[in-house]
Design a protein around this motif. Structure first.
Motif, PDB file in Angstrom:
ATOM      1  N   ASN A 141     101.515  77.090  59.104  1.00 29.22           N
ATOM      2  CA  ASN A 141     102.589  78.084  58.935  1.00 29.22           C
ATOM      3  C   ASN A 141     103.964  77.433  58.850  1.00 29.22           C
ATOM      4  O   ASN A 141     104.841  77.906  58.138  1.00 29.22           O
ATOM      5  CB  ASN A 141     102.536  79.153  60.030  1.00 29.22           C
ATOM      6  CG  ASN A 141     102.749  78.590  61.417  1.00 29.22           C
ATOM      7  OD1 ASN A 141     102.523  77.411  61.663  1.00 29.22           O
ATOM      8  ND2 ASN A 141     103.144  79.433  62.340  1.00 29.22           N
ATOM      9  N   ARG A 142     104.175  76.325  59.571  1.00 24.09           N
ATOM     10  CA  ARG A 142     105.455  75.597  59.466  1.00 24.09           C
ATOM     11  C   ARG A 142     105.572  74.920  58.110  1.00 24.09           C
ATOM     12  O   ARG A 142     106.636  74.850  57.523  1.00 24.09           O
ATOM     13  CB  ARG A 142     105.595  74.537  60.569  1.00 24.09           C
ATOM     14  CG  ARG A 142     105.857  75.053  61.953  1.00 24.09           C
ATOM     15  CD  ARG A 142     107.305  75.352  62.286  1.00 24.09           C
ATOM     16  NE  ARG A 142     108.305  74.357  62.013  1.00 24.09           N
ATOM     17  CZ  ARG A 142     108.556  73.274  62.731  1.00 24.09           C
ATOM     18  NH1 ARG A 142     107.865  73.002  63.813  1.00 24.09           N
ATOM     19  NH2 ARG A 142     109.514  72.451  62.378  1.00 24.09           N
ATOM     20  N   TRP A 143     104.467  74.370  57.579  1.00 20.03           N
ATOM     21  CA  TRP A 143     104.468  73.767  56.250  1.00 20.03           C
ATOM     22  C   TRP A 143     104.918  74.791  55.210  1.00 20.03           C
ATOM     23  O   TRP A 143     105.719  74.500  54.337  1.00 20.03           O
ATOM     24  CB  TRP A 143     103.061  73.258  55.886  1.00 20.03           C
ATOM     25  CG  TRP A 143     102.856  71.826  56.197  1.00 20.03           C
ATOM     26  CD1 TRP A 143     102.355  71.314  57.347  1.00 20.03           C
ATOM     27  CD2 TRP A 143     103.145  70.716  55.354  1.00 20.03           C
ATOM     28  NE1 TRP A 143     102.309  69.948  57.272  1.00 20.03           N
ATOM     29  CE2 TRP A 143     102.788  69.551  56.058  1.00 20.03           C
ATOM     30  CE3 TRP A 143     103.670  70.594  54.075  1.00 20.03           C
ATOM     31  CZ2 TRP A 143     102.935  68.290  55.518  1.00 20.03           C
ATOM     32  CZ3 TRP A 143     103.812  69.324  53.544  1.00 20.03           C
ATOM     33  CH2 TRP A 143     103.447  68.196  54.255  1.00 20.03           C
ATOM     34  N   ARG A 144     104.363  75.987  55.305  1.00 21.83           N
ATOM     35  CA  ARG A 144     104.713  77.042  54.357  1.00 21.83           C
ATOM     36  C   ARG A 144     106.197  77.388  54.436  1.00 21.83           C
ATOM     37  O   ARG A 144     106.874  77.491  53.423  1.00 21.83           O
ATOM     38  CB  ARG A 144     103.889  78.295  54.618  1.00 21.83           C
ATOM     39  CG  ARG A 144     102.465  78.195  54.190  1.00 21.83           C
ATOM     40  CD  ARG A 144     101.768  79.530  54.471  1.00 21.83           C
ATOM     41  NE  ARG A 144     100.359  79.449  54.255  1.00 21.83           N
ATOM     42  CZ  ARG A 144      99.786  79.642  53.071  1.00 21.83           C
ATOM     43  NH1 ARG A 144     100.503  79.919  52.024  1.00 21.83           N
ATOM     44  NH2 ARG A 144      98.482  79.554  52.950  1.00 21.83           N
ATOM     45  N   LEU A 145     106.698  77.587  55.648  1.00 18.54           N
ATOM     46  CA  LEU A 145     108.096  77.960  55.848  1.00 18.54           C
ATOM     47  C   LEU A 145     109.043  76.889  55.298  1.00 18.54           C
ATOM     48  O   LEU A 145     109.971  77.182  54.551  1.00 18.54           O
ATOM     49  CB  LEU A 145     108.367  78.195  57.341  1.00 18.54           C
ATOM     50  CG  LEU A 145     109.802  78.519  57.720  1.00 18.54           C
ATOM     51  CD1 LEU A 145     110.136  79.943  57.296  1.00 18.54           C
ATOM     52  CD2 LEU A 145     109.993  78.366  59.213  1.00 18.54           C
ATOM     53  N   PHE A 151     111.232  73.933  48.082  1.00 12.06           N
ATOM     54  CA  PHE A 151     110.792  74.127  46.706  1.00 12.06           C
ATOM     55  C   PHE A 151     111.152  75.494  46.135  1.00 12.06           C
ATOM     56  O   PHE A 151     110.812  75.792  45.005  1.00 12.06           O
ATOM     57  CB  PHE A 151     109.282  73.881  46.611  1.00 12.06           C
ATOM     58  CG  PHE A 151     108.890  72.538  47.130  1.00 12.06           C
ATOM     59  CD1 PHE A 151     109.304  71.378  46.498  1.00 12.06           C
ATOM     60  CD2 PHE A 151     108.147  72.412  48.292  1.00 12.06           C
ATOM     61  CE1 PHE A 151     108.965  70.132  46.986  1.00 12.06           C
ATOM     62  CE2 PHE A 151     107.798  71.165  48.789  1.00 12.06           C
ATOM     63  CZ  PHE A 151     108.211  70.027  48.134  1.00 12.06           C
ATOM     64  N   GLY A 152     111.826  76.326  46.914  1.00 12.41           N
ATOM     65  CA  GLY A 152     112.315  77.596  46.409  1.00 12.41           C
ATOM     66  C   GLY A 152     111.332  78.739  46.487  1.00 12.41           C
ATOM     67  O   GLY A 152     111.628  79.765  47.045  1.00 12.41           O
ATOM     68  N   ASP A 153     110.148  78.579  45.979  1.00 12.18           N
ATOM     69  CA  ASP A 153     109.152  79.648  45.954  1.00 12.18           C
ATOM     70  C   ASP A 153     108.106  79.405  47.037  1.00 12.18           C
ATOM     71  O   ASP A 153     107.888  78.259  47.440  1.00 12.18           O
ATOM     72  CB  ASP A 153     108.454  79.700  44.595  1.00 12.18           C
ATOM     73  CG  ASP A 153     109.407  80.117  43.481  1.00 12.18           C
ATOM     74  OD1 ASP A 153     110.310  80.924  43.765  1.00 12.18           O
ATOM     75  OD2 ASP A 153     109.253  79.608  42.362  1.00 12.18           O
ATOM     76  N   PRO A 154     107.444  80.464  47.477  1.00 14.57           N
ATOM     77  CA  PRO A 154     106.323  80.257  48.412  1.00 14.57           C
ATOM     78  C   PRO A 154     105.278  79.362  47.775  1.00 14.57           C
ATOM     79  O   PRO A 154     105.004  79.431  46.573  1.00 14.57           O
ATOM     80  CB  PRO A 154     105.770  81.673  48.622  1.00 14.57           C
ATOM     81  CG  PRO A 154     106.871  82.590  48.236  1.00 14.57           C
ATOM     82  CD  PRO A 154     107.681  81.870  47.181  1.00 14.57           C
ATOM     83  N   LEU A 155     104.705  78.472  48.581  1.00 16.59           N
ATOM     84  CA  LEU A 155     103.697  77.558  48.067  1.00 16.59           C
ATOM     85  C   LEU A 155     102.375  78.280  47.872  1.00 16.59           C
ATOM     86  O   LEU A 155     101.937  79.024  48.748  1.00 16.59           O
ATOM     87  CB  LEU A 155     103.515  76.372  49.046  1.00 16.59           C
ATOM     88  CG  LEU A 155     104.731  75.486  49.248  1.00 16.59           C
ATOM     89  CD1 LEU A 155     104.444  74.452  50.306  1.00 16.59           C
ATOM     90  CD2 LEU A 155     105.130  74.822  47.961  1.00 16.59           C
ATOM     91  N   PRO A 156     101.717  78.064  46.741  1.00 15.79           N
ATOM     92  CA  PRO A 156     100.402  78.689  46.521  1.00 15.79           C
ATOM     93  C   PRO A 156      99.381  78.198  47.547  1.00 15.79           C
ATOM     94  O   PRO A 156      99.452  77.051  48.010  1.00 15.79           O
ATOM     95  CB  PRO A 156     100.009  78.232  45.118  1.00 15.79           C
ATOM     96  CG  PRO A 156     101.250  77.715  44.490  1.00 15.79           C
ATOM     97  CD  PRO A 156     102.143  77.285  45.614  1.00 15.79           C
TER      98      PRO A 156
END
Length: 160
Positions: A141-145, A151-156
C-alpha cells in the motif's frame, strides 16, 4: 521541480553505513533518482539525513543550471522534501550548524543553496516520503501511494 531525500540510518549490517535515497520530480514525472550507500558512518539519523540532503542538493543545482541553459530559468527555490526535523533545522539555522562540527564540511553545500534561495527544505510526513522507496522495504500500500506521487497516475496492479 520538487526534490526529495531520505536516509536509512545504519542499514548496512557489517559496516553500519547508512543508505541515501534521493530524486527529482518535474511535471508529474521522475527525472532522476538514486540510492547509494554513504561513504562515512553517520553518528545519528540526522547526520545520515543531512548527507542524503547534500547529495540531493548537488543534483538540484545541476538540474537548475541545465534548465537555465535550455532557457527554462528557475525563478523560485526548488522544494526539498525531508522527513527529519533536526535535518531541517540544520539546513535553515546557521547557528545550529556550528554546534555539529563532527558533520563533514561538504554538507555546508546544501546550507549555502538554502541561503541563496535555490533550495527550500520542507517537512514531509514520513508516511508520504518518496525517498522511502529507495532506502527501506515497504508494504504494497505504501508502494502504491508513493508511486502515484512519483509517476502521476495510480500504478496498475500488474506492475506491483
Amino acid at each position: 521541480m520538487i526534490a526529495f531525500s531520505d536516509a536509512g540510518w545504519g542499514t548496512e549490517i557489517i559496516t553500519r553505513r547508512s543508505q541515501s535515497g534521493y530524486g527529482i520530480v518535474m511535471n508529474g514525472g521522475v527525472v532522476v533518482f538514486g540510492s547509494k550507500m554513504q561513504k562515512v558512518v553517520a553518528l545519528s539519523s540526522s547526520e545520515a539525513e543531512i548527507y542524503a540532503a547534500t547529495t540531493c542538493a548537488k543534483l538540484v543545482k545541476l538540474y537548475r543550471n541545465l534548465l537555465g541553459q535550455m532557457g527554462f530559468t528557475q525563478t523560485r527555490p526548488t522544494l526539498l522534501l525531508i522527513d527529519n526535523e533536526p535535518c531541517l533545522r540544520l539546513l535553515w539555522d546557521k547557528r545550529s550548524y556550528s554546534r555539529l562540527k563532527h558533520i563533514d564540511i561538504r554538507t555546508k553545500y546544501a546550507v549555502d543553496l538554502v541561503e541563496k534561495d535555490e533550495l527550500y527544505p520542507e517537512k514531509i510526513h514520513t508516511s508520504y516520503q518518496p525517498g522511502d522507496l529507495l532506502t527501506k522495504v515497504l508494504p504494497l500500500n505504501r508502494w502504491r501511494l508513493l508511486g502515484e506521487f512519483l509517476f502521476g497516475d495510480p500504478l496498475p496492479d500488474m506492475l506491483l
